[in-house]
Design a protein around this motif. Structure first.
Motif, PDB file in Angstrom:
ATOM      1  N   LYS A 130       5.438   0.530  -8.208  1.00 44.84           N
ATOM      2  CA  LYS A 130       5.136   1.927  -7.892  1.00 44.84           C
ATOM      3  C   LYS A 130       5.551   2.262  -6.474  1.00 44.84           C
ATOM      4  CE  LYS A 130       0.936   2.819 -10.537  1.00 44.84           C
ATOM      5  NZ  LYS A 130       0.887   1.522 -11.232  1.00 44.84           N
ATOM      6  N   LYS A 131       5.861   3.530  -6.270  1.00 44.93           N
ATOM      7  CA  LYS A 131       5.963   4.041  -4.898  1.00 44.93           C
ATOM      8  C   LYS A 131       4.753   4.936  -4.665  1.00 44.93           C
ATOM      9  CE  LYS A 131      10.850   4.212  -3.663  1.00 44.93           C
ATOM     10  NZ  LYS A 131      11.864   5.118  -3.062  1.00 44.93           N
ATOM     11  N   ILE A 132       4.049   4.644  -3.601  1.00 37.42           N
ATOM     12  CA  ILE A 132       2.836   5.401  -3.297  1.00 37.42           C
ATOM     13  C   ILE A 132       3.007   6.054  -1.931  1.00 37.42           C
ATOM     14  CG2 ILE A 132       0.324   5.272  -3.065  1.00 37.42           C
ATOM     15  CD1 ILE A 132       1.161   4.257  -5.738  1.00 37.42           C
ATOM     16  N   PHE A 133       2.916   7.355  -1.914  1.00 34.04           N
ATOM     17  CA  PHE A 133       2.995   8.073  -0.636  1.00 34.04           C
ATOM     18  C   PHE A 133       1.608   8.073   0.009  1.00 34.04           C
ATOM     19  CE2 PHE A 133       2.910  12.327   1.618  1.00 34.04           C
ATOM     20  CZ  PHE A 133       3.561  11.840   2.748  1.00 34.04           C
ATOM     21  N   LEU A 134       1.560   7.592   1.241  1.00 31.29           N
ATOM     22  CA  LEU A 134       0.285   7.452   1.946  1.00 31.29           C
ATOM     23  C   LEU A 134       0.275   8.316   3.198  1.00 31.29           C
ATOM     24  CD1 LEU A 134       0.137   3.535   1.820  1.00 31.29           C
ATOM     25  CD2 LEU A 134      -1.181   5.089   0.380  1.00 31.29           C
ATOM     26  N   VAL A 135      -0.726   9.121   3.334  1.00 30.12           N
ATOM     27  CA  VAL A 135      -0.932   9.859   4.588  1.00 30.12           C
ATOM     28  C   VAL A 135      -2.102   9.174   5.280  1.00 30.12           C
ATOM     29  CG1 VAL A 135      -1.475  12.067   5.647  1.00 30.12           C
ATOM     30  CG2 VAL A 135      -0.084  11.994   3.558  1.00 30.12           C
ATOM     31  N   LEU A 136      -1.770   8.365   6.296  1.00 30.45           N
ATOM     32  CA  LEU A 136      -2.785   7.506   6.909  1.00 30.45           C
ATOM     33  C   LEU A 136      -3.305   8.128   8.195  1.00 30.45           C
ATOM     34  CD1 LEU A 136      -0.732   4.224   6.464  1.00 30.45           C
ATOM     35  CD2 LEU A 136      -2.706   4.915   5.095  1.00 30.45           C
ATOM     36  N   PRO A 137      -4.578   7.962   8.483  1.00 31.30           N
ATOM     37  CA  PRO A 137      -5.072   8.427   9.783  1.00 31.30           C
ATOM     38  C   PRO A 137      -4.500   7.520  10.876  1.00 31.30           C
ATOM     39  CG  PRO A 137      -6.777   7.238   8.594  1.00 31.30           C
ATOM     40  CD  PRO A 137      -5.609   7.324   7.673  1.00 31.30           C
ATOM     41  N   PRO A 138      -3.909   8.114  11.913  1.00 32.25           N
ATOM     42  CA  PRO A 138      -3.360   7.269  12.979  1.00 32.25           C
ATOM     43  C   PRO A 138      -4.468   6.449  13.645  1.00 32.25           C
ATOM     44  CG  PRO A 138      -2.544   9.515  13.171  1.00 32.25           C
ATOM     45  CD  PRO A 138      -3.666   9.538  12.172  1.00 32.25           C
ATOM     46  N   PRO A 139      -4.137   5.267  14.163  1.00 32.94           N
ATOM     47  CA  PRO A 139      -5.161   4.416  14.780  1.00 32.94           C
ATOM     48  C   PRO A 139      -5.692   5.010  16.080  1.00 32.94           C
ATOM     49  CG  PRO A 139      -2.976   3.469  15.068  1.00 32.94           C
ATOM     50  CD  PRO A 139      -2.804   4.656  14.182  1.00 32.94           C
ATOM     51  N   GLN A 149      -3.457  -3.572   7.566  1.00 28.40           N
ATOM     52  CA  GLN A 149      -4.806  -3.218   7.095  1.00 28.40           C
ATOM     53  C   GLN A 149      -4.890  -1.733   6.791  1.00 28.40           C
ATOM     54  OE1 GLN A 149      -6.982  -4.881  10.385  1.00 28.40           O
ATOM     55  NE2 GLN A 149      -7.988  -6.408   9.094  1.00 28.40           N
ATOM     56  N   ARG A 150      -4.239  -0.932   7.638  1.00 30.71           N
ATOM     57  CA  ARG A 150      -4.270   0.511   7.459  1.00 30.71           C
ATOM     58  C   ARG A 150      -3.585   0.893   6.142  1.00 30.71           C
ATOM     59  NH1 ARG A 150      -5.915   3.761  11.300  1.00 30.71           N
ATOM     60  NH2 ARG A 150      -5.973   1.856  12.543  1.00 30.71           N
ATOM     61  N   ILE A 151      -2.456   0.256   5.886  1.00 24.81           N
ATOM     62  CA  ILE A 151      -1.749   0.544   4.631  1.00 24.81           C
ATOM     63  C   ILE A 151      -2.583   0.046   3.441  1.00 24.81           C
ATOM     64  CG2 ILE A 151       0.278  -0.116   3.266  1.00 24.81           C
ATOM     65  CD1 ILE A 151       1.854   0.030   5.935  1.00 24.81           C
ATOM     66  N   SER A 152      -3.164  -1.126   3.590  1.00 25.26           N
ATOM     67  CA  SER A 152      -3.999  -1.656   2.502  1.00 25.26           C
ATOM     68  C   SER A 152      -5.148  -0.703   2.200  1.00 25.26           C
ATOM     69  CB  SER A 152      -4.568  -3.026   2.881  1.00 25.26           C
ATOM     70  OG  SER A 152      -3.534  -3.945   3.119  1.00 25.26           O
ATOM     71  N   ARG A 153      -5.732  -0.187   3.245  1.00 30.68           N
ATOM     72  CA  ARG A 153      -6.834   0.751   3.100  1.00 30.68           C
ATOM     73  C   ARG A 153      -6.358   1.992   2.351  1.00 30.68           C
ATOM     74  NH1 ARG A 153      -8.707   2.933   8.614  1.00 30.68           N
ATOM     75  NH2 ARG A 153      -9.293   0.863   9.363  1.00 30.68           N
ATOM     76  N   GLY A 154      -5.174   2.481   2.726  1.00 32.45           N
ATOM     77  CA  GLY A 154      -4.586   3.629   2.042  1.00 32.45           C
ATOM     78  C   GLY A 154      -4.355   3.341   0.571  1.00 32.45           C
ATOM     79  N   LEU A 155      -3.898   2.130   0.272  1.00 32.24           N
ATOM     80  CA  LEU A 155      -3.635   1.780  -1.133  1.00 32.24           C
ATOM     81  C   LEU A 155      -4.936   1.721  -1.922  1.00 32.24           C
ATOM     82  CD1 LEU A 155      -0.853  -0.924  -0.639  1.00 32.24           C
ATOM     83  CD2 LEU A 155      -0.590   1.363  -1.654  1.00 32.24           C
ATOM     84  N   ARG A 156      -5.966   1.208  -1.286  1.00 30.01           N
ATOM     85  CA  ARG A 156      -7.258   1.162  -1.983  1.00 30.01           C
ATOM     86  C   ARG A 156      -7.765   2.580  -2.231  1.00 30.01           C
ATOM     87  NH1 ARG A 156      -8.091  -4.139  -2.099  1.00 30.01           N
ATOM     88  NH2 ARG A 156      -7.654  -5.313  -0.219  1.00 30.01           N
ATOM     89  N   ALA A 157      -7.565   3.431  -1.225  1.00 29.37           N
ATOM     90  CA  ALA A 157      -7.990   4.820  -1.401  1.00 29.37           C
ATOM     91  C   ALA A 157      -7.191   5.485  -2.523  1.00 29.37           C
ATOM     92  CB  ALA A 157      -7.816   5.594  -0.095  1.00 29.37           C
ATOM     93  N   ALA A 158      -5.946   5.013  -2.727  1.00 30.07           N
ATOM     94  CA  ALA A 158      -5.108   5.578  -3.792  1.00 30.07           C
ATOM     95  C   ALA A 158      -5.477   5.007  -5.155  1.00 30.07           C
ATOM     96  CB  ALA A 158      -3.637   5.310  -3.480  1.00 30.07           C
ATOM     97  N   GLY A 159      -6.482   4.142  -5.176  1.00 28.54           N
ATOM     98  CA  GLY A 159      -6.985   3.701  -6.474  1.00 28.54           C
ATOM     99  C   GLY A 159      -6.717   2.253  -6.830  1.00 28.54           C
ATOM    100  N   PHE A 160      -6.028   1.524  -5.971  1.00 31.64           N
ATOM    101  CA  PHE A 160      -5.780   0.116  -6.279  1.00 31.64           C
ATOM    102  C   PHE A 160      -7.031  -0.694  -5.994  1.00 31.64           C
ATOM    103  CE2 PHE A 160      -1.543   1.793  -5.616  1.00 31.64           C
ATOM    104  CZ  PHE A 160      -0.898   1.292  -6.730  1.00 31.64           C
TER     105      PHE A 160
END
Lengths: 642, 642
Positions: A130-139, A149-160
């Protein structure tokens, strides 16, 4: 799609067809004989008919005089049906023949489009890659998680929900700059498997709309690759070609022998990778898709083909007790195999059951939904090997029989793959012995593909041009049956009408090969039923998979004894089930899970040491079978035609 | 081990020591001054003592006349203690000094051996990388699982419960032949992680007895590698060397700057890999271990060092808000990093907490068991950076303070790593200003390592040779205090007695660097306590980690204000905690889990923007501290010595 009724005179045969159907094909389906020897190219000018009522869209009028045109003459092969029609077949197009009023089997209508892979339509779009577009809060100083970790967090928020999220090392290399240049709006490409996620690529901004997978059916004879759009499950393009390994042997056994030679294994791997790369290039060139947006290649194929793809020795697959190195695979880096895709692309070979029951069949079973149905189903994959599966949601039992490549055009003088110019449908007039042929895409005939071979064999038999042993009646007064270089043969196309300028024939040697192939398949069906004490009538659905081209006529396959004599509405032709299954896996994790489940649950029956199988095989070497009682409808047709 | 009592006359000081202890070291521990300027090499001939009672094993009698020998004279540095002893220090060995009857702090005995890493002894042997000998049932027609399934089944039978078992592609390549040549008796090397198993190698027969891992402490200044026997957790060999990156900058900030230059990152990665490869070669050459039996390398280090190891840009680690690319790593193929180990070997970088709180500290915390104890503990890692952790089983809070490399010998004129010839213990007679020194391995002095620097600074201060600002009293009548090239300095070793033939000195510039380093650490401790409103007296254990050599004298570290003034029995010196933690992870999955748990749970306090920290730092630039009330025992000593 609109349906129209077409009535053919003087036979007064009616058929219902889709709008736009080819008029010659409609005649064939209605069992109306119209001479046609150029395959639908419009060049032989023989399929002249008169449209008395209704309208057709004619692509041309080659060889028709302006007077004939005024009288309503058209070339059937060049016409698309645009309304209800009344069509008259003039005597010259029928060679003066008036059909007997015989009771032929009702028009079955089972001319199925390929890829009626039910599950593919039903599964939810949820690709394993899959390609998942992530809008992450900047650190910030208060939220100083690492970039991964930030990307992982985004992926979890996207449902993974996967516990394990890992990053390919090359992704890490430029990640810090990339996420910052993209202001933490990035697209992550992730591959999933049963226990976790792997991030294989990151891109700036939202690129999630451009994402493709490739589904591959890696056949012993033919390789087919399909570019799939991961936005919507659609096929963008499909290409097929002979497996480059064919030069090293036609069947899997000869490939295994070749692999055991010095350098043989490497060569075989190289050849198949070359074939795949050629197909990929074709897909990319045709669609303009950017290769960097291809994340995953899903490969179904038999166990030996998958071993050779990975460069694994298939040596012990051939030696009792026939053990493969591996039957359930994991994501493999495409570059490690030499596949011409970006470094971030991975290959997922589908799971196999046993040495001679591969991912091709597993994929097909999953794609048809057999493994999720209450009804008892029979699944028959007629490739270079014939594989048969019996069962339903509760159990699945399978076997494999060495059918040889005859139905894929191998070992047949003018056999060929189902590509443009292949003769795919054939009728032969019993009185005149003249054929009526249709080719793929209506191109000048080049050779005969699987469905054409089945048709030809069936028609030769039903017209009594060959006998039950497959031997020609040389007493017939027709130039089409003759002694050729390799014994008796039937001329389907004269040289002046073929693309190659040579006669296209079917020889007795070809027929022997076809008989052996069909006998192996039928004996396999027989023994599988026997093993679980199920009789033919208990079977509610029969799925036929194989590279026969777009049209497989079930009645013809029954007539030659390849398929059991069951009501034709029970048959469902799915075309390339292996490719359909790979396609399903490419677009759906649910499909991938189902493929794994099928592989895990399927029981494999080894026939190699089974004496009953040999008996069944010998009995099935006749047309339709030694035991004629097994084929009542075929015997009735023959009786009627006497 | 046997213990003996040694009494030194005329001071009448008693000490209990292990059998075999060096007699000069015993004198030092008993606070008895014996002149000694060659470090224990037996060449200066100054440490002459008379053994009146008991027996010693003397390695030599250099410079003693046969008459002196008859009288019982020995060179203390060349003697091992073999019984209870009465030893007389003659006036000439004390330079005529009779010690004042002052109340010195009781002999603490806290001269700790390195690597008192409690958890390493306690954890069950259960390495994350294992060799498992499998006796598999050969396949039959009825049991035709693939080779990988058979091995997976064997692994499950051996107790692995992981759902995911994957095989490295190179393992598959020759697997079929290998298992058959071995009659299905094979050893599989497996790597475990939190979600599955990876089979990285298969070998014929039982090779499980030969299996090693390497634990690495990847320090900014020093890299230490230890070859660990996975049969029994034992260290087979340990090697250390300067990090090859030192040539590109002494501290992490200068490395980050270097990495941002064209080609800089690649060069830094290459240099550290070179260092690791050199250490690996040393370990292999020394032990004769076969490199192919090394499956895994566990690397602890700070976040920047781990980024550079993996070739990841540390650029944003330096820019607010200080974000690393990655803080929790996964197995990485050793060959992908350029490490000289077989293709099957993997590297496991330990997890970090934040950009400036790395795996070195996490490893140390896990190794000490702090994170599993009810007692409140303080953990201080004094490396190029000073990292401090406070907490216990319920919570952990940490900070990092840029101490600079002074205690590792960097930025100090004659500073050096803790290797042979490094001055590691020092006493200075307050009246004569003469030193008593001991070097590592009793070799001729080369320079001063961390513990020697702490001792020297403390002794110079306690002897009032320097004042509270670290400035020399140039009015003293001793040639040891003089004006050198770079200002005032103290001569620890005269050129004729040093290995380099040059005077070994400690300069005022060196002292400034040491003061800055100790002030940063102390300010860090202070602010951490303050942040959670805990006072010093609540702390029950203080773990000290750092590359100080074998002996760190807590009282001296307190005397200079590096460590807080707490009872010395609360201090535990663990030496290289980072290496100890990596060692623990190498031999224990439980240890690995603990390291991950520590990294996940630890809170990191960023000091860079904290004004309180700067205040605390400035206050700590004095000896022992601006606020003398914080160091009552030190002030008492000074008062007594007046």
């Amino acid at each position: 799609m609109k349906k129209f009724k077409v009535t053919f005179y003087p036979d007064n045969r009616k058929i219902e067809v889709d709008q736009g159907e080819n008029l010659l094909r409609a005649a064939l389906a209605a069992e109306v004989h119209v001479n046609a020897s150029c395959g639908g190219d419009g060049t032989c000018g023989k399929c002249r008919v008169v449209v008395d009522k209704g309208s057709v869209r004619a692509k041309g009028y080659a060889k028709l005089s302006s007077e004939e045109k005024k009288e309503g003459y058209v070339l059937a092969c060049l016409c698309q049906i645009e309304s209800d029609l009344e069509v008259r077949v003039p005597p010259e197009s029928r060679l003066g023949r008036v059909p007997k009023e015989r009771e032929r089997a009702k028009v079955c209508g089972h001319i199925f489009p390929a890829d009626a892979t039910e599950r593919l339509r039903l599964v939810r779009l949820d690709p394993p890659a899959k390609k998942i577009f992530l809008v992450l809060p900047p650190p910030t100083l208060d939220d100083s998680a690492s970039d991964t970790q930030r990307i992982s967090r985004g992926l979890r928020a996207a449902g993974f929900r996967e516990e394990r999220i890992e990053f390919d090392p090359p992704v890490l290399k430029y990640l810090a700059n990339l996420v910052r240049e993209a202001a933490f709006k990035v697209t992550a490409t992730v591959l999933t498997d049963d226990t976790g996620l792997k991030v294989t690529k990151t891109e700036k901004g939202d690129t999630s709309g451009n994402h493709y997978a490739v589904a591959v059916d890696l056949g012993t004879t033919t390789v087919v690759a399909r570019l799939v759009d991961l936005k919507n499950k659609e096929t963008l393009s499909e290409k097929s070609d002979y497996n480059g390994q064919v030069s090293c042997g036609e069947d899997v056994i000869s490939r295994i022998v070749f692999a055991s030679k010095e350098g043989g294994l490497d060569k075989l791997q190289h050849l198949v990778i070359q074939t795949i790369n050629r197909l990929l290039k074709g897909l990319i060139d045709e669609t303009g898709a950017d290769a960097k947006n291809i994340s995953a290649v899903f490969v179904a194929g038999n166990t030996i083909m998958l071993h050779l793809l990975l460069g694994l020795s298939p040596k012990y697959i051939r030696e009792e007790p026939y053990i493969p190195t591996v039957s359930v695979f994991r994501w493999i880096e495409a570059r490690d195999l030499g596949i011409d895709l970006p470094d971030s692309a991975y290959v997922d070979p589908l799971p196999c059951v046993a040495s001679y029951l591969g991912a091709d069949v597993v994929a097909g079973i999953a794609a048809t939904g057999v493994s999720r149905k209450k009804e008892l189903a029979l699944y028959i994959d007629i490739g270079t090997n014939g594989e048969i599966v019996l069962g339903g949601e509760d159990w699945l039992i399978s076997c494999s029989c060495s059918a040889g490549p005859a139905f894929e055009g191998g070992g047949v003088k003018h056999g060929m793959r189902a590509t443009a110019g292949a003769i795919e449908q054939v009728r032969i007039d019993a009185e005149t012995c003249e054929p009526m042929i249709l080719t793929i895409e209506g191109k000048k005939p080049v050779g005969i593909c699987g469905s054409g071979l089945i048709d030809t064999l069936a028609e030769l038999f039903l017209s009594r041009i060959i006998d039950r042993r497959g031997k020609f009646d040389l007493t017939l007064s027709t130039p089409r049956v003759r002694k050729g270089e390799n014994g008796a043969e039937y001329v389907l196309v004269w040289g002046q009408e073929s693309k190659t300028k040579k006669d296209i024939v079917l020889t007795e040697v070809d027929i022997d090969n076809l008989l052996r192939a069909k006998a192996a398949v039928f004996a396999g069906i027989d023994i599988l039923l026997d093993s679980v004490a199920v009789s033919l009538k208990d079977i509610e659905e029969i799925y036929i998979a194989g590279a026969f081209g777009k049209y497989l006529e079930v009645e013809k396959a029954i007539a030659i004894g390849l398929l059991p004599d069951l009501p034709c509405e029970k048959f469902i032709f799915i075309g390339n089930g292996s490719l359909g299954g790979a396609h399903m896996v490419a677009v759906s994790r649910e499909g991938k899970d189902e493929v794994k489940r099928v592989a895990r649950r399927m029981t494999y029956l080894d026939l190699s040491m089974n004496p009953k199988f040999m008996d069944g095989y010998v009995s099935a070497l006749f047309l339709p079978h030694t035991n004629a009682e097994l084929f009542p409808s075929v015997m009735a047709q023959i009786a009627n035609s006497k």
